[in-house]
Write a protein that holds these residues in place. Structure first.
Motif, mmCIF file in Angstrom:
data_model
loop_
_atom_site.group_PDB
_atom_site.id
_atom_site.type_symbol
_atom_site.label_atom_id
_atom_site.label_comp_id
_atom_site.label_asym_id
_atom_site.label_seq_id
_atom_site.Cartn_x
_atom_site.Cartn_y
_atom_site.Cartn_z
ATOM 1 N N SER A 1 92.665 -47.461 -11.938
ATOM 2 C CA SER A 1 91.346 -47.499 -11.305
ATOM 3 C C SER A 1 91.302 -46.483 -10.182
ATOM 4 C CB SER A 1 91.027 -48.891 -10.754
ATOM 5 O OG SER A 1 91.708 -49.121 -9.539
ATOM 6 N N ILE A 2 90.087 -46.029 -9.926
ATOM 7 C CA ILE A 2 89.889 -45.060 -8.849
ATOM 8 C C ILE A 2 90.103 -45.729 -7.496
ATOM 9 C CG2 ILE A 2 88.147 -43.650 -7.697
ATOM 10 C CD1 ILE A 2 87.042 -42.956 -10.452
ATOM 11 N N GLY A 3 89.694 -46.968 -7.370
ATOM 12 C CA GLY A 3 89.860 -47.684 -6.102
ATOM 13 C C GLY A 3 91.321 -47.874 -5.738
ATOM 14 N N ALA A 4 92.138 -48.289 -6.733
ATOM 15 C CA ALA A 4 93.567 -48.499 -6.466
ATOM 16 C C ALA A 4 94.256 -47.187 -6.109
ATOM 17 C CB ALA A 4 94.231 -49.144 -7.685
ATOM 18 N N ALA A 5 93.876 -46.114 -6.810
ATOM 19 C CA ALA A 5 94.449 -44.799 -6.497
ATOM 20 C C ALA A 5 94.064 -44.363 -5.095
ATOM 21 C CB ALA A 5 93.983 -43.769 -7.527
ATOM 22 N N ALA A 6 92.809 -44.617 -4.720
ATOM 23 C CA ALA A 6 92.347 -44.243 -3.382
ATOM 24 C C ALA A 6 93.135 -44.979 -2.306
ATOM 25 C CB ALA A 6 90.850 -44.527 -3.255
ATOM 26 N N ARG A 7 93.382 -46.273 -2.530
ATOM 27 C CA ARG A 7 94.142 -47.048 -1.541
ATOM 28 C C ARG A 7 95.575 -46.521 -1.403
ATOM 29 N NH1 ARG A 7 91.009 -51.120 -3.884
ATOM 30 N NH2 ARG A 7 92.647 -51.679 -5.391
ATOM 31 N N GLU A 8 96.192 -46.184 -2.524
ATOM 32 C CA GLU A 8 97.568 -45.663 -2.453
ATOM 33 C C GLU A 8 97.616 -44.320 -1.753
ATOM 34 O OE1 GLU A 8 100.418 -43.870 -5.754
ATOM 35 O OE2 GLU A 8 100.461 -46.059 -5.802
ATOM 36 N N LEU A 9 96.613 -43.484 -2.009
ATOM 37 C CA LEU A 9 96.589 -42.151 -1.405
ATOM 38 C C LEU A 9 96.092 -42.178 0.040
ATOM 39 C CD1 LEU A 9 95.054 -40.206 -4.435
ATOM 40 C CD2 LEU A 9 97.383 -39.937 -3.540
ATOM 41 N N GLY A 10 95.457 -43.297 0.428
ATOM 42 C CA GLY A 10 94.895 -43.381 1.767
ATOM 43 C C GLY A 10 93.602 -42.627 1.908
ATOM 44 N N VAL B 1 88.268 -39.405 -18.226
ATOM 45 C CA VAL B 1 88.356 -40.860 -18.121
ATOM 46 C C VAL B 1 87.012 -41.480 -18.488
ATOM 47 C CG1 VAL B 1 90.184 -40.866 -16.367
ATOM 48 C CG2 VAL B 1 87.785 -40.833 -15.655
ATOM 49 N N VAL B 2 87.094 -42.695 -18.973
ATOM 50 C CA VAL B 2 85.905 -43.499 -19.208
ATOM 51 C C VAL B 2 85.900 -44.613 -18.182
ATOM 52 C CG1 VAL B 2 84.684 -45.006 -20.817
ATOM 53 C CG2 VAL B 2 85.875 -42.970 -21.671
ATOM 54 N N ARG B 3 84.830 -44.701 -17.418
ATOM 55 C CA ARG B 3 84.745 -45.688 -16.352
ATOM 56 C C ARG B 3 84.167 -46.983 -16.896
ATOM 57 N NH1 ARG B 3 84.166 -40.639 -14.649
ATOM 58 N NH2 ARG B 3 84.896 -39.989 -12.584
ATOM 59 N N GLY B 4 84.739 -48.094 -16.440
ATOM 60 C CA GLY B 4 84.251 -49.399 -16.837
ATOM 61 C C GLY B 4 84.444 -50.407 -15.728
ATOM 62 N N SER B 5 83.974 -51.650 -15.966
ATOM 63 C CA SER B 5 84.078 -52.687 -14.933
ATOM 64 C C SER B 5 85.534 -53.016 -14.625
ATOM 65 C CB SER B 5 83.334 -53.946 -15.374
ATOM 66 O OG SER B 5 83.876 -54.430 -16.604
ATOM 67 N N GLY B 6 86.426 -52.814 -15.582
ATOM 68 C CA GLY B 6 87.833 -53.144 -15.365
ATOM 69 C C GLY B 6 88.657 -51.989 -14.856
ATOM 70 N N GLY B 7 88.022 -50.863 -14.589
ATOM 71 C CA GLY B 7 88.749 -49.696 -14.110
ATOM 72 C C GLY B 7 88.423 -48.478 -14.944
ATOM 73 N N VAL B 8 89.413 -47.602 -15.143
ATOM 74 C CA VAL B 8 89.199 -46.386 -15.928
ATOM 75 C C VAL B 8 90.206 -46.345 -17.067
ATOM 76 C CG1 VAL B 8 88.277 -45.077 -13.975
ATOM 77 C CG2 VAL B 8 90.721 -45.017 -14.462
ATOM 78 N N THR B 9 89.757 -45.752 -18.185
ATOM 79 C CA THR B 9 90.632 -45.550 -19.344
ATOM 80 C C THR B 9 90.618 -44.070 -19.684
ATOM 81 O OG1 THR B 9 90.047 -47.725 -20.200
ATOM 82 C CG2 THR B 9 91.082 -46.191 -21.740
ATOM 83 N N PRO B 10 91.819 -43.433 -19.814
ATOM 84 C CA PRO B 10 91.819 -42.009 -20.149
ATOM 85 C C PRO B 10 91.295 -41.762 -21.553
ATOM 86 C CG PRO B 10 94.057 -42.866 -20.125
ATOM 87 C CD PRO B 10 93.181 -43.962 -19.615
ATOM 88 N N THR B 11 90.539 -40.706 -21.723
ATOM 89 C CA THR B 11 90.131 -40.246 -23.042
ATOM 90 C C THR B 11 91.328 -39.592 -23.719
ATOM 91 O OG1 THR B 11 89.489 -38.086 -22.221
ATOM 92 C CG2 THR B 11 87.806 -39.806 -22.181
ATOM 93 N N GLU B 12 91.138 -39.100 -24.957
ATOM 94 C CA GLU B 12 92.250 -38.396 -25.620
ATOM 95 C C GLU B 12 92.696 -37.198 -24.778
ATOM 96 O OE1 GLU B 12 93.400 -35.936 -29.685
ATOM 97 O OE2 GLU B 12 91.410 -36.828 -29.498
ATOM 98 N N ALA B 13 91.708 -36.451 -24.306
ATOM 99 C CA ALA B 13 92.053 -35.298 -23.456
ATOM 100 C C ALA B 13 92.732 -35.765 -22.173
ATOM 101 C CB ALA B 13 90.792 -34.499 -23.132
ATOM 102 N N GLY B 14 92.213 -36.846 -21.609
ATOM 103 C CA GLY B 14 92.804 -37.375 -20.388
ATOM 104 C C GLY B 14 94.223 -37.848 -20.594
ATOM 105 N N ALA B 15 94.494 -38.497 -21.730
ATOM 106 C CA ALA B 15 95.845 -38.978 -22.020
ATOM 107 C C ALA B 15 96.828 -37.818 -22.176
ATOM 108 C CB ALA B 15 95.830 -39.834 -23.290
#
Length: 333
Positions: free
Chosen positions: A17-26, A48-62
Motif C-alpha cells: 500500500s502507498i500509505g504503509a510505504a509512506a509511513r516507512e519512508l517518513g 499498480v492497480v489501486r484498490g480498497s485493500g491497497g495496491v496490486t502491481p500490474t504485469e509491467a509493475g511486477a
C-alpha cells in the motif's frame, strides 16, 4: 528512470500500500503517490492497480518490481559500505617503509591498528625511499615511511605530501679498539684520514656533505644498505668506520662497536609521504595518526634522545586526529 523512484516503488510493492510505504519512508502519502505517478509517466506503463485493500502491481509493475528490488538492495549495500568505511569498520591501507623504521615503528602500529580497527585490511612492503616514492606515485602504496637529510632535495617528492614525524640522530660507529673510542669530543675533522663504509645514496650523500664541510673527501671503501652488515664490517677489524642513524642502531644492536656523538651531524628526519588528499580517507588517517603516536612515544634507547614532532606540521596532524576521532565516534554509535 530516477533510481529514487524505483526505491519508493519497491517499498510500495513490498508493503502492499502507498500509505504503509509512506509511513516507512517518513513521507506523506500524496508525495509517494506523486512519485509513483511520475514513474508510470517515465515508463509509459501503468504499474499498480489501486484498490480498497491497497495496491496490486500490474504485469509491467511486477516485472519492474524485480529490478527495483535489486536496485534497492544495491543502494542499501552501497550505503552500508560507505558508512562502514567512514566508521573505520572497513578499509584498506597499503604501507611501504624502509628496514629500520619497519623494524621499530611499524610492528606496534600494525598491532594497534589490528586491535582498534580489526576490519581494516593492512598491507606492508619493505623498500628504500626511492622505490617507496615511486610506489606512492604509482598508487601501489597509500602511504610510505621514508627518511630525508637536510641535503635531500625538497623537490624530489613533486606533488606528494610530506609530513615529518620523527627526528633520528646520526651517530659515529667505531671499532672498540679505535684510538677515538674513548673520546667524547669527536668532530668530523678528526676523521679525515679514516676509511668508511657508506650506506644508501641518501646516507652516502650525507656523509660526503659533512666531510666536505669539515674539509675533506671521505675515503669510502665499502658500501652497503644493511645496517647489520655495516656494523659487522666496523666491528670485525676491516679498518672502516661508519655513520648510522640511531633508530637503525636500536633495531640492529651490535656489541662489537662503539657509538659516539658528533655534534655537527644533522639529524635525519623520518616522515610519511602520500598523494594529496589521501590523509582525508578515514582508514589512512587512522593509520597515520596511530603511527604518529607510536613515533612520538618512542625513545631511542642508546642515548635516551626522545623523538619529537615537527611543530610546523602540528595543524596537519591535529586534522588527522580530528578525522580519526570523528570516525571513532561513528563506529561507537
Amino acid at each position: 528512470m530516477d533510481p529514487r523512484r524505483l526505491v519508493i516503488f519497491n517499498r510500495v510493492v513490498t508493503k502492499g500500500s502507498i500509505g504503509a510505504a509512506a509511513r516507512e519512508l517518513g513521507w506523506t502519502q500524496p508525495a509517494v503517490s506523486q512519485h509513483i505517478a511520475a514513474l508510470e509517466k517515465d515508463t509509459g506503463m501503468q504499474l499498480v492497480v489501486r484498490g480498497s485493500g491497497g495496491v496490486t502491481p500490474t504485469e509491467a509493475g511486477a516485472r519492474l518490481a524485480v529490478h527495483a528490488a535489486a536496485i534497492t538492495q544495491n543502494l542499501e549495500a552501497a550505503e552500508t559500505e560507505m558508512n562502514d568505511l567512514a566508521a573505520l569498520k572497513k578499509g584498506l591501507v597499503r604501507c611501504a617503509a624502509f628496514p629500520s623504521a619497519a623494524a621499530m615503528l611499524l610492528p606496534p602500529t600494525l598491532a594497534r591498528m589490528d586491535k582498534d580497527y580489526p576490519g581494516i585490511e593492512l598491507g606492508f612492503t619493505e623498500c628504500e625511499p626511492p622505490e617507496a616514492l615511486e610506489g606512492v606515485r604509482g598508487n601501489n602504496f597509500d602511504v610510505a615511511m621514508i627518511f630525508r637529510y637536510a641535503q635531500t632535495p625538497a623537490d624530489e617528492n613533486d606533488s606528494l605530501e610530506w609530513t615529518p614525524i620523527l627526528a633520528d640522530p646520526v651517530r659515529l660507529i667505531l671499532p672498540r679498539d679505535h684510538p677515538l673510542a674513548s673520546r667524547d669530543d669527536i668532530s668530523m675533522r678528526d676523521l679525515k684520514n679514516e676509511a668508511w663504509v657508506a650506506g644508501c645514496d641518501r646516507c652516502s650523500a650525507n656523509l660526503r656533505h659533512h666531510a666536505q664541510v669539515a674539509g675533506f673527501t671521505p675515503n669510502i671503501r665499502y658500501c652497503t644498505d644493511d645496517s647489520t652488515v655495516a656494523q659487522r664490517l666496523v666491528g670485525h677489524g676491516t679498518g672502516v668506520i661508519a655513520l648510522l642513524p640511531e633508530i637503525a642502531l636500536e633495531a640492529y644492536p651490535n656489541d662489537t662497536v662503539v657509538i659516539k656523538e658528533v655534534t655537527e651531524l644533522d639529524n635525519r628526519v623520518i616522515g610519511i609521504v602520500n598523494r594529496p588528499g589521501a590523509l582525508k580517507i578515514p582508514a589512512i588517517a587512522a593509520f597515520v595518526n596511530t603511527l604518529r603516536h607510536n613515533a612520538n612515544a618512542h625513545g631511542c634507547t642508546l642515548t635516551h634522545a626522545h623523538v619529537h614532532l615537527d611543530t610546523g606540521d602540528l595543524s596537519e596532524l591535529e586534522a588527522l586526529a580530528d578525522i580519526e576521532a570523528s570516525a571513532r565516534e561513528g563506529a561507537e554509535q
